[in-house]
Design a protein around this motif. Structure first.
Motif, short mmCIF file in Angstrom:
data_model
loop_
_atom_site.label_atom_id
_atom_site.label_comp_id
_atom_site.label_asym_id
_atom_site.label_seq_id
_atom_site.Cartn_x
_atom_site.Cartn_y
_atom_site.Cartn_z
N ASP A 9 0.50 -5.22 -0.10
CA ASP A 9 0.89 -4.20 -1.02
C ASP A 9 -0.07 -3.34 -1.23
O ASP A 9 -0.11 -1.91 -1.46
N ALA A 10 -1.40 -4.14 -1.89
CA ALA A 10 -2.62 -3.40 -2.40
C ALA A 10 -2.99 -2.34 -1.11
O ALA A 10 -3.36 -1.15 -1.44
N PHE A 11 -3.05 -2.83 0.07
CA PHE A 11 -3.53 -2.04 1.16
C PHE A 11 -2.61 -0.77 1.36
O PHE A 11 -2.99 0.32 1.59
N LEU A 12 -1.12 -1.01 1.32
CA LEU A 12 -0.26 0.29 1.40
C LEU A 12 -0.76 1.25 0.29
O LEU A 12 -0.60 2.52 0.42
N GLU A 13 -0.88 0.72 -1.04
CA GLU A 13 -1.26 1.78 -1.92
C GLU A 13 -2.45 2.33 -1.61
O GLU A 13 -2.60 3.86 -1.99
#
Length: 1352
Positions: free
Chosen positions: A102-106
């Motif tokens: 999720d953080a990577f997608l951000e």
């Protein structure tokens, strides 16, 4: 103090040890949420955002780059964490990984759409926008994105969740993008679709789309590990909006197409660079390749007609193809040339994109292939361009996170390795059976690659006698998720587009269609046919083949009312169009394939077991073709034979008509015809002899030599009274044969070079490229070079590869470095009276002549000093009969030849002694004779080292050089002071025949006998010209040879006996006489020299030593007299063999038992021997002076270790000699003497001739007379230096396993010594070609000229 902000000295550099341990990394992810922490920290540091929250980078300054570099180290940490994939997943790991995801997608959402560009219209962009930071970030993240996908692929639940998250992230991104875009409806060929109005050429568009690319990767993985078919209910496939998926990747590809079409020229280089990197091997895996997969995914979920209409709309080509009369484009479209040209390029690009969407199936998940198939295909397509070296292939393949390409596993299955020769690299060549995989529109080809590959493949096919057509290859099947993509090939919109282009092609191009557009259309039709063939073949395996019937679709004419012709009908018409010659092969191949498919379908319909009949049908077509080809080839052969017969008939006719001419020219050409036999007194003797009264003499036709000037192309006969012809030459100092590199350099002003020491510590070598000019043509050329150089120096102060101030120039024909010219001279005419004195009489006469000369010279000296009374009558010696001391001979040469004799003599003197030119200096003739002798000796050594026969194996440039050098030597006395040359002769003869009136005669151990022979023979004419009693030069030459040969035998016996005596061999009576006489001579020497010589009882050993030691001298003498007197060599010396000794002795008019020369003339030889042995230097023979042993061994470059790492170890332990134990930065090894030097560094600079020079340059002047060969160990590079301003880098002799050098040690493969390459460097050195090599390198590469070589 080092700054701990730098990663290298900071505690953070320990992360590699912590995070790469799999268990530690897993624990940190699950317990400490490591992934999320790293990514969030990274995102926090990139604070600059635009209104949509995307990253915005300032101008990329040095400070920015530094900060950015420090932030990037976080990405490195993330890579360490992900480097080992989990084998077992726990729920906790899944949860924390997905949190990190999720953080990577951000992070990716902040990158989606960053750095957008808008097309500049009207004026050029004022300031190039910043683009590098975004691409740097993209490159750093490339491996992370790939590894994230691999982690997802290792667990189905994680993959499904990640896919859902990516999809919602993409939807979120899109919701912000679609504002203000109006919906429109497109309709074409009876289909219509709703989309939005959007023009890439007017709106903002970005190359950075990481979110959609990540989704594309995950979509392919769903297909690859078959999750999509097993758990369709868990996937939001029904919620997907294919038009949304394809929108941004399609815009990106349209942007590339428009840039190629030249529509974005005013946006400057920043956009060109972005497009370059988008396709570049470093970025394409997560950029271009993923965009293509996303288009494939979208298209597979849409009606192909709708997909193609949206595509036409985005390419801004919809208006061209949607109108009812689109097939009449050329009459309808506006006449603006630029717009038509742009549209043509866009149509080509769009067709290419369709080819890629349907044809690129070599990604696991899109097509039914493995990873290795993908790599194999990449390699095949690279090798289709040309055979490539290992390093080129590695550069052309994408690397994974471990810097591996996977090439090693598959390369052998598709390529054959060809080892390198002495130059070049090891190359991989495509296996012939893999050529069928070649796809002309391979998606990773650049335009240049594509045209090279097409050219290469057509050429190979022509060589193999096949049709040069390049049909589309057979492709693997699509995975079920992508299976519907093949329908694009048979959809109405595509057929409409293909039909339109074919219709335009009916008219010769007025710029309304292009060759490559048609080529792409034919390729697409070919793809449809190949696909249909594959469907037919697999129909037996129930592949539901009924729905793909491409042949039917292309045979169907258009609907009423237009009733346009079918594609097939158009192709049949085009087959005969004269303006489409290039495409005929392909059209023919298409029509043939259509016929084959139709027959196959009919057979299948009538009889189910169809296979054999289909094949037989194809075979009959093939047989017919074969027969046709055979018939054509036969006709061509007959036609060729007929023409050849006609030509030879015409030749015969011409020869018959001009019989006399031919007869004459044949007589002139052939030296073995009768004319020579009449002229030659020695023709009755069977032996060819090159020296002495019985020597071979040239007839008129042999002496006549006609040459052509390379500058004015005029022919000129070489005559002593004619215009001078000259040979471009290069004179250089040399230590190649030196046996004593420790000898200090002599003082040029005081040095007397008359006697060459046997250690040959330095000589003067003359070489030539063999090109001939008139002397006046050369002078004009050289003046032009000088004038040009003066003009150039006023403009820019850079060196050229030649130094005009030192008389250097490049040969006008071959650009070989030269610094003087040698005049070409004819063979001297000699008449021979039958009665010639024998050795004792001749010596007697000569010593009388010498006495008279010496007293005459002293008289003239004395009279000039006005002190005649002192010497009057003391030394007066009357000259013998016929010896006229006051006689001044007439110079036989024309003024231009005399001028050139002086030119070459002065150049040799200037270079050889490193002094200013002075043609009056008495040393000029000595240097010329020395250069002649040294050059012959070096060539004789070269022939021995290369195991070539003495005659017949020299290249003509060396042959011409030696011939003109020796003839020049025999003539150079004519332009010097006769008294000087006579004085030289007196001193030279005194070394051989001791004379009390000549002081400072050297000991015979300190004279190189061959140099003595050459100097005596070449200086003797200055004395002979005073004699009118009929003495001949030939007799004198023979006597010199005999005397010096005896002296050399004595020299060998004194210096070169082996320490230990080996086993004696039994000899027959053949050499018994030689052994006895050599023992006698040796014992005489022992009795004269007392204790100085050891006792040797074995005559066999002594004779062996003498033979071996004197052979190089005899070979050199044979070369010298061959070139001086022009006598052809006997056939035995044209081959390597056992009879060399006898042939040499016969050719030189010597007895094969050389000692007969001594014992047959004992009355003269004994006093000479006494004279030699009584020299004070010989009395001290037992002292510790190291003597030169004969034969002198050839010098070679130092032995290098087989493994390069040994050299690196040696260099790493080397410290700078002047810096108190500091490591040398550029340790450099001299390959001539093995010294390690500290190069390119101020610490070791020394002063040389008033200028600061580096260690290597200084070393060349002590070790190589200004020429040096070095190995720069840390760069793995050979360095050639010549003088202070010339140098070049040369390929090292160390290769890796793939036959490539590694200059700069960048690739780091183990390196091993290649003996052939090292021998080549050694040969360049022995041939004295280093300076020439540097000249050629500097001419070819101007950047080499600008390097300050003297500082290395």
């Amino acid at each position: 103090m080092e700054d701990d902000h730098e990663r290298v000295v900071s505690v953070t550099s320990l992360s590699v040890q912590l995070f790469t341990a799999p268990t530690v990394a897993r624990m940190l992810i699950t317990d400490e949420n490591l992934m999320t922490t790293i990514i969030r920290t990274f995102v926090d540091h990139l604070r600059h955002r635009d209104l949509q929250g995307r990253f915005q980078f300032e101008r990329y300054t040095a400070q920015q780059a530094f900060k950015f570099r420090r932030v990037q180290s976080l990405i490195g940490d993330l890579k360490y964490v992900l480097i080992s994939r989990p084998t077992e997943w726990t729920d906790q790991l899944r949860e924390k990984y997905l949190e990190g995801f999720d953080a990577f997608l951000e992070l990716l959402k902040c990158m989606q759409g960053m750095d957008p560009v808008v097309r500049q219209v009207g004026q050029h962009i004022e300031m190039e926008p910043e683009w590098e930071a975004a691409f740097t970030l993209q490159m750093k993240l490339t491996h992370i994105i790939s590894m994230m996908q691999e982690w997802c692929a290792s667990d189905e639940r994680v993959l499904i969740e990640a896919y859902k998250k990516s999809l919602s992230a993409l939807t979120h991104c899109h919701s912000g993008f679609t504002d203000g875009e109006q919906p429109i409806t497109l309709s074409m060929c009876g289909h219509s679709v709703d989309t939005i109005r959007y023009c890439v050429s007017q709106e903002k568009v970005s190359i950075h789309l990481p979110v959609s690319r990540l989704l594309a990767g995950l979509h392919a993985l769903l297909s690859k590990i078959e999750v999509a078919y097993r758990f369709p209910e868990q996937l939001p496939l029904s919620e997907l909006s294919p038009p949304m998926l394809i929108e941004h990747p399609l815009r990106c590809l349209v942007l590339c197409a428009q840039v190629h079409a030249g529509m974005w020229r005013r946006n400057g280089f920043s956009l060109v660079n972005q497009i370059y990197y988008y396709h570049n091997v470093k970025c394409r895996v997560e950029m271009f390749d993923k965009d293509l997969i996303m288009l494939q995914a979208g298209a597979s979920m849409m009606d192909p007609n709708h997909f193609l209409m949206i595509m036409l709309s985005r390419f801004e080509l919809y208006h061209i193809f949607s109108s009812a009369d689109c097939r009449k484009r050329y009459s309808r479209e506006n006449a603006n040339k630029d717009v038509v040209q742009q549209n043509n390029t866009l149509i080509e690009e769009m067709l290419h994109l369709i080819i890629m969407i349907v044809g690129e199936r070599y990604t696991a998940g899109v097509g039914q292939v493995e990873i290795t198939d993908e790599i194999r295909r990449e390699i095949v397509h690279q090798l289709c361009i040309r055979p490539m070296a290992h390093s080129e292939l590695v550069k052309a393949l994408p690397e994974n996170e471990n810097k591996e390409t996977g090439m090693e596993r598959v390369i052998d299955s598709v390529a054959l390795f060809k080892k390198p020769g002495v130059t070049g690299r090891g190359l991989y060549k495509l296996r012939p059976e893999c050529a069928k995989m070649f796809n002309l529109y391979f998606h990773h080809y650049s335009r240049a690659d594509q045209s090279k590959a097409e050219e290469a493949q057509r050429k190979i096919k022509r060589q193999n006698g096949e049709d040069s057509v390049l049909p589309p290859p057979v492709l693997p099947r699509f995975c079920p998720l992508f299976a519907s993509l093949v329908n694009i090939l048979q959809c109405d919109v595509l057929l409409g587009i293909l039909g339109a282009v074919l219709q335009w092609a009916m008219e010769p191009s007025g710029g309304h269609w292009s060759e490559s557009m048609l080529q792409r259309v034919l390729h697409l039709i070919g793809m449809g046919l190949v696909e249909e063939q594959q469907h037919l073949i697999s129909s037996a395996e129930d592949y539901n083949d009924t729905n793909f019937n491409f042949t039917l679709k292309i045979s169907r004419p258009g609907e009423a009312p237009a009733n346009t012709a079918s594609i097939l009908a158009l192709l049949e018409t085009l087959q005969n169009a004269p303006h489409l010659e290039v495409h005929k092969d392909m059209i023919r191949w298409i029509l043939k394939t259509v016929a084959y498919i139709k027959t196959t379908r009919e057979c299948t319909a009538s009889s189910p077991p169809s296979d054999s009949s289909g094949h037989s049908q194809e075979e009959t077509v093939r047989d017919k073709e074969k027969a046709e080809r055979k018939r054509k080839a036969e006709m061509a052969r007959l036609r060729r034979e007929k023409i050849m017969a006609q030509m030879s008939e015409m030749q015969r006719h011409f020869i018959n008509e001009n019989k006399e001419l031919f007869q004459q020219s044949l007589e002139d050409l052939d030296p073995s015809t009768s004319s020579t036999l009449e002229h030659s007194p020695s023709s009755c003797d069977s032996a060819l002899v090159c020296v002495g009264p019985r020597r071979w003499r040239a007839g008129g036709s042999d002496r006549r030599q006609v040459v052509t000037c390379i500058l004015c192309q005029e022919e000129q006969e070489i005559r002593s009274d004619g215009k001078a012809m000259v040979l471009a030459a290069f004179v250089q100092r040399s230590t190649v044969m030196s046996k004593n590199r420790k000898r200090p350099p002599h003082n040029p002003d005081k040095y007397d070079p008359l006697f060459m020491h046997p250690d040959l510590s330095f000589g003067t070598h003359t070489g030539s490229c063999g090109h001939i000019m008139h002397s006046h043509c050369w002078q004009r050329y050289f003046e032009a070079v000088q004038a040009k150089e003066q003009r150039r120096q006023q403009r820019l102060r850079v060196h050229t590869s030649y130094d005009v101030e030192n008389g250097e120039f490049l040969c006008p024909l071959c650009e070989c470095l030269s610094n003087t010219v040698i005049p070409l001279l004819p063979l001297t005419k000699t008449c021979c009276s039958s009665e010639q004195p024998d050795l004792s009489q001749w010596l007697n006469i000569t010593s009388h002549q010498m006495k008279a000369l010496i007293s005459a010279h002293r008289k003239s000296k004395a009279s000039s000093a006005e002190a005649a009374d002192e010497t009057d009558g003391v030394n007066d010696c009357p000259p013998p009969d016929g010896f006229r001391l006051d006689h001044t001979p007439k110079n036989p040469y024309s003024s231009t030849i005399k001028e050139m004799l002086t030119t070459f003599g002065t150049a040799t003197y200037k270079v050889g002694l490193k002094v200013h030119p002075n043609e009056q200096d008495p040393r000029v003739p000595i240097m010329c004779w020395g250069s002649c002798a040294y050059t012959i000796q070096s060539i004789e050594r070269l022939l021995v080292d290369e195991e070539k026969p003495l005659f017949g194996s020299l290249p003509c440039r060396q042959d011409d050089c030696l011939s003109s050098l020796t003839r020049f030597g025999s003539a150079c006395w004519t332009v010097s002071s006769h008294t000087t040359v006579q004085n030289h002769f007196i001193r030279l003869l005194a070394a051989l025949v001791p004379d009390p009136r000549v002081e400072n005669s050297p000991c015979i151990l300190d004279v190189d006998m061959f140099h003595l022979l050459v100097s005596l023979v070449l200086s003797h004419p200055a004395v002979l010209c005073l004699d009118s009693s009929g003495l001949s030069a030939d007799a004198a030459q023979l006597h010199f040879l005999h005397l010096i040969t005896v002296a050399h035998v004595v020299q060998i016996l004194l210096t070169s006996l082996p320490e230990e005596v080996r086993m004696e061999q039994e000899t027959g009576g053949a050499e018994r006489e030689e052994e006895e006489s050599v023992c006698l001579l040796y014992n005489t020497l022992r009795s004269l020299l007392g204790r100085g010589l050891r006792e040797v009882s074995s005559g066999w050993h002594l004779w062996l030593c003498v033979k071996a030691g004197i052979l190089p001298y005899l070979r050199a003498a044979a070369l010298f007299f061959h070139y001086l007197n022009g006598a052809p060599a006997p056939p035995e010396l044209h081959a390597l063999g056992a009879g060399e000794w006898e042939a040499l002795c016969g050719y030189l008019c010597l007895p094969s038992n050389l000692l007969q020369l001594y014992f047959n003339n004992l009355d003269i030889m004994e006093p000479l021997l006494h004279g030699w042995c009584s020299h004070p230097a010989l009395q001290a023979l037992q002292s510790s002076v190291t003597l030169i042993r004969f034969p002198r061994e050839s010098n070679h470059l130092i032995d290098l270790p087989g493994d390069y790492s040994a050299l690196i170890n040696q260099a790493s332990s080397f410290t700078c000699p002047k810096s108190g134990g500091d490591k040398s930065r550029v340790p450099t090894l001299c390959l001539v003497c093995g010294a390690m030097l500290c190069s390119q560094s101020y610490c070791c600079q020394t002063e040389l001739e008033g200028e600061d020079v580096g260690a290597c340059t200084a070393h060349t002047f002590t070790c190589g007379a200004g020429v040096g060969i070095f190995l720069r160990v840390r760069e793995s590079q050979v360095l050639f230096l010549a003088g202070k301003t010339k140098g070049c880098f040369y390929a090292p002799p160390y290769l890796d396993d793939y036959g490539e050098t590694d200059q700069g040690l960048r690739r780091g493969n183990p390196l091993h010594l290649c003996h052939e390459r090292y021998r080549k460097i050694q040969k360049l050195w022995r041939q004295h070609s280093i300076t020439e090599e540097i000249g050629h390198a500097q001419e070819a590469n101007q950047t080499l000229v600008g390097i300050d070589w003297q500082h290395l």
